[in-house]
Design a protein around this motif. Sequence first.
Motif, PDB file in Angstrom:
ATOM      1  N   MET A 217       0.855  -1.185   0.000  1.00 18.88           N
ATOM      2  CA  MET A 217       0.000   0.000   0.000  1.00 18.88           C
ATOM      3  C   MET A 217       0.885   1.227   0.000  1.00 18.88           C
ATOM      4  SD  MET A 217      -3.044  -1.103   2.655  1.00 18.88           S
ATOM      5  CE  MET A 217      -4.193   0.197   2.110  1.00 18.88           C
ATOM      6  N   TYR A 218       0.348   2.321  -0.575  1.00 21.83           N
ATOM      7  CA  TYR A 218       1.145   3.524  -0.796  1.00 21.83           C
ATOM      8  C   TYR A 218       0.334   4.769  -0.467  1.00 21.83           C
ATOM      9  CZ  TYR A 218       3.597   0.131  -3.744  1.00 21.83           C
ATOM     10  OH  TYR A 218       4.250  -0.978  -4.219  1.00 21.83           O
ATOM     11  N   TRP A 219       1.053   5.796  -0.014  1.00 24.68           N
ATOM     12  CA  TRP A 219       0.463   7.131   0.120  1.00 24.68           C
ATOM     13  C   TRP A 219       1.238   8.086  -0.783  1.00 24.68           C
ATOM     14  CZ3 TRP A 219      -3.964   8.764   1.888  1.00 24.68           C
ATOM     15  CH2 TRP A 219      -4.632   8.059   2.899  1.00 24.68           C
TER      16      TRP A 219
ATOM     17  N   LEU B  30       5.602  10.183  -3.857  1.00 30.85           N
ATOM     18  CA  LEU B  30       5.436   9.127  -2.864  1.00 30.85           C
ATOM     19  C   LEU B  30       5.839   9.625  -1.482  1.00 30.85           C
ATOM     20  CD1 LEU B  30       4.792   6.109  -2.349  1.00 30.85           C
ATOM     21  CD2 LEU B  30       7.222   5.654  -2.755  1.00 30.85           C
ATOM     22  N   ILE B  31       4.950   9.419  -0.509  1.00 30.75           N
ATOM     23  CA  ILE B  31       5.219   9.859   0.864  1.00 30.75           C
ATOM     24  C   ILE B  31       5.788   8.696   1.679  1.00 30.75           C
ATOM     25  CG2 ILE B  31       4.245  10.900   2.944  1.00 30.75           C
ATOM     26  CD1 ILE B  31       1.911  11.905   1.199  1.00 30.75           C
ATOM     27  N   HIS B  32       5.013   7.637   1.789  1.00 32.14           N
ATOM     28  CA  HIS B  32       5.417   6.426   2.496  1.00 32.14           C
ATOM     29  C   HIS B  32       4.752   5.244   1.802  1.00 32.14           C
ATOM     30  CE1 HIS B  32       7.393   7.726   6.266  1.00 32.14           C
ATOM     31  NE2 HIS B  32       6.565   8.756   6.260  1.00 32.14           N
ATOM     32  N   TYR B  33       5.294   4.080   2.031  1.00 35.55           N
ATOM     33  CA  TYR B  33       4.634   2.877   1.554  1.00 35.55           C
ATOM     34  C   TYR B  33       4.783   1.765   2.579  1.00 35.55           C
ATOM     35  CZ  TYR B  33       9.267   1.185   0.079  1.00 35.55           C
ATOM     36  OH  TYR B  33      10.575   0.786   0.038  1.00 35.55           O
ATOM     37  N   SER B  34       3.979   0.735   2.388  1.00 37.77           N
ATOM     38  CA  SER B  34       4.015  -0.401   3.301  1.00 37.77           C
ATOM     39  C   SER B  34       4.057  -1.685   2.491  1.00 37.77           C
ATOM     40  CB  SER B  34       2.769  -0.396   4.194  1.00 37.77           C
ATOM     41  OG  SER B  34       2.672  -1.604   4.921  1.00 37.77           O
TER      42      SER B  34
ATOM     43  N   PHE C 273      -3.521  10.688  -2.101  1.00 47.71           N
ATOM     44  CA  PHE C 273      -4.048   9.466  -2.692  1.00 47.71           C
ATOM     45  C   PHE C 273      -3.384   8.248  -2.070  1.00 47.71           C
ATOM     46  CE2 PHE C 273      -6.772  10.887  -6.031  1.00 47.71           C
ATOM     47  CZ  PHE C 273      -6.277  12.114  -6.421  1.00 47.71           C
ATOM     48  N   CYS C 274      -4.213   7.281  -1.801  1.00 46.13           N
ATOM     49  CA  CYS C 274      -3.739   5.978  -1.373  1.00 46.13           C
ATOM     50  C   CYS C 274      -3.811   5.039  -2.571  1.00 46.13           C
ATOM     51  CB  CYS C 274      -4.631   5.468  -0.242  1.00 46.13           C
ATOM     52  SG  CYS C 274      -4.253   3.820   0.331  1.00 46.13           S
ATOM     53  N   ALA C 275      -2.903   4.076  -2.635  1.00 43.26           N
ATOM     54  CA  ALA C 275      -2.927   3.119  -3.731  1.00 43.26           C
ATOM     55  C   ALA C 275      -2.529   1.748  -3.216  1.00 43.26           C
ATOM     56  CB  ALA C 275      -1.979   3.550  -4.847  1.00 43.26           C
ATOM     57  N   ILE C 276      -3.034   0.737  -3.896  1.00 46.32           N
ATOM     58  CA  ILE C 276      -2.598  -0.628  -3.653  1.00 46.32           C
ATOM     59  C   ILE C 276      -1.957  -1.146  -4.915  1.00 46.32           C
ATOM     60  CG2 ILE C 276      -4.244  -1.162  -1.834  1.00 46.32           C
ATOM     61  CD1 ILE C 276      -6.049  -2.455  -3.895  1.00 46.32           C
ATOM     62  N   SER C 277      -1.011  -2.031  -4.738  1.00 46.60           N
ATOM     63  CA  SER C 277      -0.296  -2.585  -5.872  1.00 46.60           C
ATOM     64  C   SER C 277      -0.959  -3.876  -6.274  1.00 46.60           C
ATOM     65  CB  SER C 277       1.161  -2.834  -5.501  1.00 46.60           C
ATOM     66  OG  SER C 277       1.855  -3.417  -6.583  1.00 46.60           O
ATOM     67  N   ALA C 278      -1.622  -3.817  -7.419  1.00 43.06           N
ATOM     68  CA  ALA C 278      -2.298  -4.999  -7.946  1.00 43.06           C
ATOM     69  C   ALA C 278      -1.516  -5.515  -9.144  1.00 43.06           C
ATOM     70  CB  ALA C 278      -3.723  -4.637  -8.342  1.00 43.06           C
ATOM     71  N   ARG C 279      -1.869  -6.709  -9.580  1.00 41.01           N
ATOM     72  CA  ARG C 279      -1.182  -7.282 -10.741  1.00 41.01           C
ATOM     73  C   ARG C 279      -1.357  -6.381 -11.951  1.00 41.01           C
ATOM     74  NH1 ARG C 279      -2.934 -12.588 -10.550  1.00 41.01           N
ATOM     75  NH2 ARG C 279      -4.850 -11.931 -11.541  1.00 41.01           N
ATOM     76  N   GLY C 280      -0.285  -5.913 -12.504  1.00 42.01           N
ATOM     77  CA  GLY C 280      -0.365  -5.097 -13.709  1.00 42.01           C
ATOM     78  C   GLY C 280      -0.474  -3.617 -13.481  1.00 42.01           C
ATOM     79  N   GLY C 281      -0.608  -3.185 -12.248  1.00 39.47           N
ATOM     80  CA  GLY C 281      -0.684  -1.744 -12.029  1.00 39.47           C
ATOM     81  C   GLY C 281      -1.190  -1.406 -10.648  1.00 39.47           C
ATOM     82  N   TYR C 282      -1.317  -0.120 -10.398  1.00 36.54           N
ATOM     83  CA  TYR C 282      -1.818   0.346  -9.120  1.00 36.54           C
ATOM     84  C   TYR C 282      -3.303   0.658  -9.224  1.00 36.54           C
ATOM     85  CZ  TYR C 282       2.866   1.264  -7.145  1.00 36.54           C
ATOM     86  OH  TYR C 282       4.139   1.154  -6.652  1.00 36.54           O
ATOM     87  N   THR C 283      -4.014   0.449  -8.123  1.00 38.45           N
ATOM     88  CA  THR C 283      -5.398   0.909  -7.999  1.00 38.45           C
ATOM     89  C   THR C 283      -5.406   2.014  -6.959  1.00 38.45           C
ATOM     90  OG1 THR C 283      -6.297  -1.259  -8.547  1.00 38.45           O
ATOM     91  CG2 THR C 283      -7.744   0.271  -7.401  1.00 38.45           C
TER      92      THR C 283
END
Lengths: 112, 110
Positions: free
Chosen positions: B32-34, B45-49, B90-100
């Motif tokens: 997950m990303y902020w 990018l601020i932080h990620y997990s 914005f928050c994002a999750i890393s899915a197969r093929g790209g970010y959501t």
Amino acid sequence: SQQGEEDPQALSIQEGENATMNCSYKTSINNLQWYRQNSGRGLVHLILIRSNEREKHSGRLRVTLDTSKKSSSLLITASRAADTASYFCATDAISNNNDMRFGAGTRLTVKP
Amino acid sequence: DAGITQSPRHKVTETGTPVTLRCHQTENHRYMYWYRQDPGHGLRLIHYSYGVKDTDKGEVSDGYSVSRSKTEDFLLTLESATSSQTSVYFCAISARGGYTFGSGTRLTVV
């Protein structure tokens, strides 16, 4: 710092024309992605191209990648008013711990 | 956007106050990303997990902290909000093929 830089910053075309946006980046990448953002919304993933690929198609979208020039282009054919949005390239660079880094975007306006 | 929600959608806060933004996912993704988005800068990018209790800094992490106590929740905290932190987050999750991406939180620090 931004890894990808889009060009032009803004593009205005008539409906039915093709729109071409370019992206340049600085360091070696694993893959490059294009995203679209409508005003006030989150980004939507359009297409991913890997560093060993040269061209990909998805519907009216065509993406090319030239790793020797560290550049990519996004072509939208037969544009529609609904394509009006900002388009961003993002790179997954090895030097950035594989985090995605985004450019500042190209603002596309398609006039009906 | 399916599977990822941010709250609140809008917030106005005063300089010097702490603020926490929440990102919730139902996709069970590990990463997950902020990001913050400002005119002329794109997304930064601020932080990620990369897992529960596993986080790392991005390129603009000063003044921000994060926590991830559960897979589904990733919190971003502005320890003492400043006017320079007025932005869309914005928050994002890393899915197969790209970010959501989530729909974003518009934060104004006055």
